[in-house]
Design a protein around this motif. Structure first.
Motif, PDB file in Angstrom:
ATOM      1  N   ASP A 167      33.430  12.151  30.751  1.00  0.00           N
ATOM      2  CA  ASP A 167      32.027  11.805  30.510  1.00  0.00           C
ATOM      3  C   ASP A 167      31.875  10.844  29.327  1.00  0.00           C
ATOM      4  OD1 ASP A 167      31.222  13.350  32.620  1.00  0.00           O
ATOM      5  OD2 ASP A 167      30.673  15.097  31.401  1.00  0.00           O
ATOM      6  N   ARG A 168      32.780  10.935  28.354  1.00  0.00           N
ATOM      7  CA  ARG A 168      32.733  10.051  27.182  1.00  0.00           C
ATOM      8  C   ARG A 168      33.410   8.708  27.464  1.00  0.00           C
ATOM      9  NH1 ARG A 168      32.122  12.872  21.973  1.00  0.00           N
ATOM     10  NH2 ARG A 168      33.543  11.395  21.013  1.00  0.00           N
ATOM     11  N   GLY A 169      33.983   8.582  28.657  1.00  0.00           N
ATOM     12  CA  GLY A 169      34.672   7.340  28.991  1.00  0.00           C
ATOM     13  C   GLY A 169      36.105   7.290  28.526  1.00  0.00           C
ATOM     14  N   ALA A 170      36.630   8.393  27.990  1.00  0.00           N
ATOM     15  CA  ALA A 170      38.015   8.447  27.506  1.00  0.00           C
ATOM     16  C   ALA A 170      38.934   8.835  28.666  1.00  0.00           C
ATOM     17  CB  ALA A 170      38.131   9.443  26.353  1.00  0.00           C
ATOM     18  N   LEU A 171      39.055   7.932  29.635  1.00  0.00           N
ATOM     19  CA  LEU A 171      39.786   8.257  30.861  1.00  0.00           C
ATOM     20  C   LEU A 171      41.275   8.478  30.609  1.00  0.00           C
ATOM     21  CD1 LEU A 171      38.087   5.762  33.342  1.00  0.00           C
ATOM     22  CD2 LEU A 171      37.655   8.206  33.087  1.00  0.00           C
ATOM     23  N   SER A 172      41.885   7.641  29.794  1.00  0.00           N
ATOM     24  CA  SER A 172      43.321   7.796  29.523  1.00  0.00           C
ATOM     25  C   SER A 172      43.605   9.107  28.805  1.00  0.00           C
ATOM     26  CB  SER A 172      43.834   6.620  28.693  1.00  0.00           C
ATOM     27  OG  SER A 172      43.761   5.420  29.426  1.00  0.00           O
ATOM     28  N   GLU A 173      42.769   9.436  27.803  1.00  0.00           N
ATOM     29  CA  GLU A 173      42.949  10.690  27.089  1.00  0.00           C
ATOM     30  C   GLU A 173      42.721  11.878  28.022  1.00  0.00           C
ATOM     31  OE1 GLU A 173      43.686  13.556  24.265  1.00  0.00           O
ATOM     32  OE2 GLU A 173      44.160  11.407  24.259  1.00  0.00           O
ATOM     33  N   ALA A 174      41.738  11.758  28.906  1.00  0.00           N
ATOM     34  CA  ALA A 174      41.466  12.832  29.865  1.00  0.00           C
ATOM     35  C   ALA A 174      42.669  13.051  30.774  1.00  0.00           C
ATOM     36  CB  ALA A 174      40.222  12.505  30.688  1.00  0.00           C
ATOM     37  N   TRP A 175      43.246  11.944  31.279  1.00  0.00           N
ATOM     38  CA  TRP A 175      44.402  12.076  32.161  1.00  0.00           C
ATOM     39  C   TRP A 175      45.610  12.631  31.409  1.00  0.00           C
ATOM     40  CZ3 TRP A 175      45.570  12.361  37.087  1.00  0.00           C
ATOM     41  CH2 TRP A 175      46.919  12.267  37.453  1.00  0.00           C
ATOM     42  N   ASN A 176      45.841  12.148  30.202  1.00  0.00           N
ATOM     43  CA  ASN A 176      46.985  12.641  29.424  1.00  0.00           C
ATOM     44  C   ASN A 176      46.866  14.134  29.162  1.00  0.00           C
ATOM     45  OD1 ASN A 176      48.103  10.090  29.305  1.00  0.00           O
ATOM     46  ND2 ASN A 176      47.179   9.588  27.334  1.00  0.00           N
TER      47      ASN A 176
END
Length: 413
Positions: free
Chosen positions: A240-249
């Motif tokens: 939701d915050r747009g932190a897609l890479s961090e979310a995937w990691n």
């Protein structure tokens, strides 16, 4: 023969007086006991009246002191609280609230060292005095003693019923500090009884999901299981915050078998109560669509139904596919609508742009197998794979099952 009658001895006036005195004493003791019992029963709800009934009960006086010091007491209330606290400690040396009140008043007078001694004494007498623990937390923070502050957090959260309401929000904000996260990991690794409650609160707060993800990773490395619901909530908050890479990691840290080049859970075996956006998420609404993932002997399946004239998205999963060509394939069951009413798979960018569709055939064809190709461009870093039910005019609406589904790189793609 005449019966012998017992001889009744006439009691003296002194004996009667003694008996009367004993009776009065018993009544007085009973009265004192009763008033103390009543006072102690009401000392939490009405400490002022309880104190009027039992002014020499140190526990009751200590409770009144606690009430007087609540909020923002004026000079007169603080002075009275000090007098009552000293009396309470004289009558009941273990009256912790009285020591807390004395400590606070001493602190207001500017004598920090004396206040620290009083609070330390209160802490030594009882770990259940929340006011003492709160001050000791503040004092430890002021001295940059993080381990000491967390030790008193632990005590307060173990012993006070309202401790979580007061301290979870503060501790949640503190998790943003990397040094505190490291020390907090040690505290939570000991598995205190409040750890699961805090983990859930931290995840659902969504204040700093990056810090939450880091703390949860640290706990996992220490062998502490983080509830799947909390993991999913943090992943979703990062997305939701747009932190897609961090979310995937972070997602990959507890789903080690996943690959961002393909979809996940092809046989619907995860069976999560709170799935993340990277998992299969059934979509239901109040207009006549039901969608569930169900377990079976082969692992699981996705079952859906849409009432007549009702349609929409029934299942979706977020993808982070690199640019290229992909093959969507799987098997269905129970889908027997007319050709124009059949569901279809759709791949869209997160901004809504459609990348392609794969029409589902009837499950009676080719044993329910389906397949089709989709393409992803470099201008679309995140995509949603969706199953869409078309509105049908049939009386029974649209029903069916997806037994398996995978989205994988196409050969040569």
């Amino acid at each position: 023969m005449a019966k012998l009658r017992p001889i009744r001895r006439k009691r003296s006036g002194r004996e009667w007086a003694l008996r009367g005195a004993l009776a009065i004493t018993a009544l007085w003791i009973g009265y004192i006991s009763l008033t103390r019992t009543i006072a102690f029963a009401m000392y939490r709800s009405n400490p002022e009246q309880a104190y009027a009934l039992a002014p020499r009960d140190g526990r009751v006086a200590a409770r009144l002191v606690e009430r007087l010091m609540t909020g923002n007491p004026n000079t007169g209330q603080r002075a009275r609280a000090t007098r009552l606290a000293r009396q309470a400690l004289y009558d009941e040396p273990l009256a912790g609230p009285a020591l807390t009140a004395l400590g606070l008043n001493t602190l207001l007078q500017g004598d920090v060292n004396r206040a620290r001694q009083l609070f330390a004494h209160s802490d030594a007498l009882s770990r259940r005095e929340l006011g003492t623990q709160l001050w000791l937390i503040e004092d430890a923070v002021a001295r940059n003693d993080i381990a000491g502050a967390l030790r008193h957090y632990d005590i307060a959260l173990r012993t006070a019923r309202v401790g979580s309401d007061l301290l979870f929000p503060v501790l949640t904000l503190a998790v943003a500090d990397p040094v505190i996260r490291k020390e907090l990991t040690d505290t939570l690794a000991a598995r205190p009884p409040w750890s699961l409650g805090f983990t859930s609160h931290l995840a659902n707060s969504s204040i700093n999901p990056e810090a939450s993800a880091d703390l949860f990773r640290r706990l996992s490395r220490r062998g502490v299981a983080v509830p799947p619901e909390a993991q999913s909530v943090v992943v979703n908050a990062l997305v939701d915050r747009g932190a897609l890479s961090e979310a995937w990691n972070y997602y990959q840290s507890f789903r080690s078998d996943v690959d961002r080049r393909r979809s996940r859970d092809p046989r619907f075996t995860a069976n999560l109560e709170t799935p993340s956006v990277f998992d299969w998420m059934p979509v239901m609404n109040e207009t006549g669509v039901t969608a569930t993932i169900q377990a079976n002997r082969k692992g699981g399946l996705f079952d859906f139904a849409a009432a007549s004239t009702v349609g929409g998205i029934v299942l979706q999963q977020l993808q982070l596919l690199p640019p290229g060509r992909y093959l969507l394939q799987g098997t269905s069951g129970g889908i027997e609508q007319t050709a124009r009413d059949l569901p279809y798979w759709q791949l869209v960018c997160r901004d809504g742009r459609e990348l392609g569709r794969v029409e589902l055939p009837s499950s009676t064809e080719n044993n329910g197998r389906f397949s089709g190709e989709l393409s992803v461009s470099g201008a679309c870093p995140a995509q949603l794979l969706r199953l869409v039910a078309r509105p049908s005019s049939a009386i029974g609406g649209v029903t069916g099952q997806i037994q398996t589904v995978t989205l994988i790189p196409a050969a040569g793609g």
